[in-house]
Write a protein that holds these residues in place. Structure first.
Motif, short mmCIF file in Angstrom:
data_model
loop_
_atom_site.label_atom_id
_atom_site.label_comp_id
_atom_site.label_asym_id
_atom_site.label_seq_id
_atom_site.Cartn_x
_atom_site.Cartn_y
_atom_site.Cartn_z
N LYS A 37 19.47 -31.51 9.96
CA LYS A 37 18.11 -31.01 10.14
C LYS A 37 17.72 -30.92 11.61
O LYS A 37 16.91 -30.08 12.00
N THR A 38 18.29 -31.80 12.42
CA THR A 38 18.02 -31.74 13.87
C THR A 38 18.60 -30.48 14.47
O THR A 38 17.99 -29.84 15.33
N ASP A 39 19.80 -30.07 14.02
CA ASP A 39 20.45 -28.87 14.52
C ASP A 39 19.86 -27.59 13.94
O ASP A 39 19.80 -26.56 14.61
N ASP A 40 19.48 -27.65 12.66
CA ASP A 40 19.03 -26.46 11.95
C ASP A 40 17.70 -26.75 11.26
O ASP A 40 17.66 -27.24 10.13
N PRO A 41 16.59 -26.43 11.91
CA PRO A 41 15.28 -26.70 11.33
C PRO A 41 15.03 -25.98 10.01
O PRO A 41 14.17 -26.39 9.22
N SER A 42 15.79 -24.89 9.74
CA SER A 42 15.60 -24.16 8.48
C SER A 42 16.23 -24.89 7.30
O SER A 42 15.95 -24.57 6.14
N PHE A 43 17.08 -25.85 7.58
CA PHE A 43 17.72 -26.61 6.51
C PHE A 43 16.75 -27.69 6.02
O PHE A 43 16.30 -28.53 6.80
N ASN A 44 16.44 -27.67 4.74
CA ASN A 44 15.50 -28.66 4.20
C ASN A 44 16.04 -29.35 2.96
O ASN A 44 15.30 -29.77 2.07
N GLY A 45 17.37 -29.46 2.90
CA GLY A 45 17.99 -30.17 1.80
C GLY A 45 17.72 -31.67 1.87
O GLY A 45 17.42 -32.20 2.94
N ASP A 46 17.87 -32.34 0.74
CA ASP A 46 17.63 -33.77 0.67
C ASP A 46 18.79 -34.43 -0.07
O ASP A 46 19.17 -34.00 -1.16
N GLY A 47 19.37 -35.47 0.55
CA GLY A 47 20.52 -36.12 -0.04
C GLY A 47 20.22 -36.79 -1.36
O GLY A 47 21.01 -36.69 -2.32
N TYR A 48 19.08 -37.48 -1.45
CA TYR A 48 18.73 -38.14 -2.71
C TYR A 48 18.53 -37.11 -3.82
O TYR A 48 18.96 -37.32 -4.96
N LEU A 49 17.87 -35.99 -3.50
CA LEU A 49 17.65 -34.97 -4.52
C LEU A 49 18.97 -34.35 -4.96
O LEU A 49 19.17 -34.07 -6.15
N SER A 50 19.88 -34.13 -4.01
CA SER A 50 21.21 -33.60 -4.34
C SER A 50 21.92 -34.50 -5.33
O SER A 50 22.47 -34.05 -6.35
N LEU A 51 21.93 -35.80 -5.05
CA LEU A 51 22.60 -36.75 -5.94
C LEU A 51 21.89 -36.85 -7.28
O LEU A 51 22.54 -37.01 -8.33
N ALA A 52 20.57 -36.74 -7.28
CA ALA A 52 19.83 -36.75 -8.54
C ALA A 52 20.20 -35.54 -9.40
O ALA A 52 20.36 -35.66 -10.62
N ILE A 53 20.33 -34.38 -8.76
CA ILE A 53 20.72 -33.17 -9.49
C ILE A 53 22.11 -33.34 -10.09
O ILE A 53 22.37 -32.95 -11.23
N ILE A 54 23.03 -33.92 -9.32
CA ILE A 54 24.39 -34.14 -9.81
C ILE A 54 24.36 -34.94 -11.11
O ILE A 54 24.97 -34.56 -12.12
#
Length: 456
Positions: A37-54
């Protein structure tokens, strides 16, 4: 070494390589995403949400897994299920929000097929005498995945508070190569002849087996144990190590401790797998319930130490708040002061808790897998599908609330569920071996051999 034991070992090595990549990715995911997110402000993914979806997709797809296995068989079911894991790791080479969440769904579907196939394949390569030994051996080999990837991350993240793109790319290229090697190894798995009902059923009939099995008394009670294994799986695989990395009291070594935490979790898992597998006749001489009780007590003590050691807001982001063990130096509680003296700055205590999390997890999973393999040896695929459904459903719930509930309340949830899960396992194991109760007629001689698995 007979052919069946070779199959178990080869399956363990194959999945160990695949999950060296995936579990390492899961442990560092939230930490890496904060740097992306520091490199790419357009990226708004979330690790916890990703794992929850899995895990949500995992839970949903579990009901279809027996039907898929009735067509593919367990060997090719594992191969099909492994492919999405590789795609998921590869997406971190050039992460985007949409690819993160799409591959998370694919991994969840693949996981349902892979882990139902794994339990089925392990059962088909075992009998009542060897089930405990084989599950313990598989568990120990598989959990080596917690070691290698995390050791690599420990050195790759040395001295870094921000994970730059070059380092991220190098880490995920290596992990991608390792996962592909594991997939190729799966093609070498042998086929086995068997009478398991899943092989002879039409897909629609296989789909009906799991709901019918779920309403039985012993399976219903075991679901409470399954739920706990899912909650603690998500806690140690995604929450705990992340909380360590966000705790500023650890200083510059915080990011390295994320990888080192995974190593100690793996050591605990491997130690437990070997203890309850190779030494199974001794460790389960009095049944499986004492082993599960040991896991319960280990985890209860571990949760208390984590409560003392980490700030309540540590799962959410970088925090400079003091943990109870540090703030207690301002009071006259000698009990707290003793812990502070022994574990000043908390890093040693954090690694001890990592080991205890892994060892306690091995206590539960080795016994659950062995018990299912014996109780449902003739129809193992639906049984393992139910196991993975409730485990992954609980894991998804944990990841959903991890971003909004403080660490200390998360620990309270684990305390309540570990007590309930332990009691329900005990009840099933007691009734299974008691001559006065006719829950099932399976002899418990295999219980002296002991008992593995897990998913994600």
């Amino acid at each position: 070494m007979d052919a069946m034991l070779r199959n178990v070992i080869l399956m363990g090595v194959s999945l160990m390589l695949i999950f060296t990549a995936f579990q390492t990715t899961g442990i560092i995911e939230q930490t890496v995403i904060s740097s992306v997110k520091t490199d790419d402000p357009s990226f708004n993914g979330d690790g916890y949400l990703s794992l929850a979806i899995i895990y949500a997709a995992f839970a949903t797809a579990n009901w279809l897994a027996p039907s898929i296995l009735s067509l593919s068989g367990p060997k090719y079911g594992m191969i099909m299920g492994a492919i999405p894991y590789i795609i998921f790791v590869g997406c971190f080479l050039k992460p985007t929000t949409w690819s993160l969440y799409l591959t998370s769904v694919l991994v969840g579907i693949g996981a349902a097929v892979l882990w139902t196939a794994q339990g089925n394949y392990l059962t088909l390569n075992s009998n009542e005498t060897t089930m405990g030994r084989n599950s313990g051996i598989f568990w120990a080999i598989f959990q080596c995945s917690m070691l290698f990837g995390n050791i690599f991350v420990f050195y790759a993240f040395d001295g870094l508070s921000y994970i730059e793109e070059h380092t991220r790319r190098l880490v995920f290229l290596v992990l991608l190569g390792v996962s592909i090697a594991g997939l190729l190894l799966a093609f070498l798995l042998g086929t086995v002849s068997h009478s398991d009902a899943i092989a002879n059923e039409a897909p629609l009939q296989a789909l009906k087996e799991a709901p019918k099995l779920l309403v039985t008394q012993q399976m219903f009670l075991l679901c409470f144990t399954f739920i706990y294994t899912g909650l603690e799986l998500s806690f140690f695989s995604g929450v705990y190590s992340t909380a360590i990395g966000f705790t500023l009291a650890f200083g510059e070594r915080a990011k390295r401790l994320v990888g080192l935490s995974g190593v100690f979790i793996g050591v605990g898992e491997i130690f437990g797998g070997l203890l309850f597998g190779i030494l199974g006749k001794k460790t389960t001489r009095y049944g499986r319930d004492p082993v599960v009780l040991l896991g319960c007590l280990v985890h209860l003590g571990c949760f208390y130490l984590i409560f003392l050691n980490l700030p309540d807001d540590s799962p959410f982001g970088k925090t400079s708040h003091l943990a109870p063990i540090e703030s207690s130096t301002h009071c006259d509680n000698n009990y707290f002061l003793l812990f502070f003296f022994l574990f000043h700055h908390s890093a040693n205590l954090a690694m001890l808790c990592s080991f205890l999390l892994g060892f306690g997890d091995a206590c539960f999973n080795t016994q659950v897998i062995a018990l299912l393999g014996i109780l449902y040896s003739e129809n193992s695929a639906p049984a393992f599908a139910i196991f993975k459904f409730f485990q992954s459903l609980a894991a998804a719930a944990c990841f959903f609330y991890s971003g909004s509930i403080g660490l200390h309340y998360q620990l309270l949830i684990l305390v309540v569920t570990v007590i309930g899960g332990t009691y329900s396992f005990w009840w099933v194991d007691w009734t299974r071996t008691s001559p006065s109760l006719e829950i099932d007629s399976v002899d418990d001689d295999a219980g002296t051999d002991v008992d593995a698995q897990g998913a994600q």
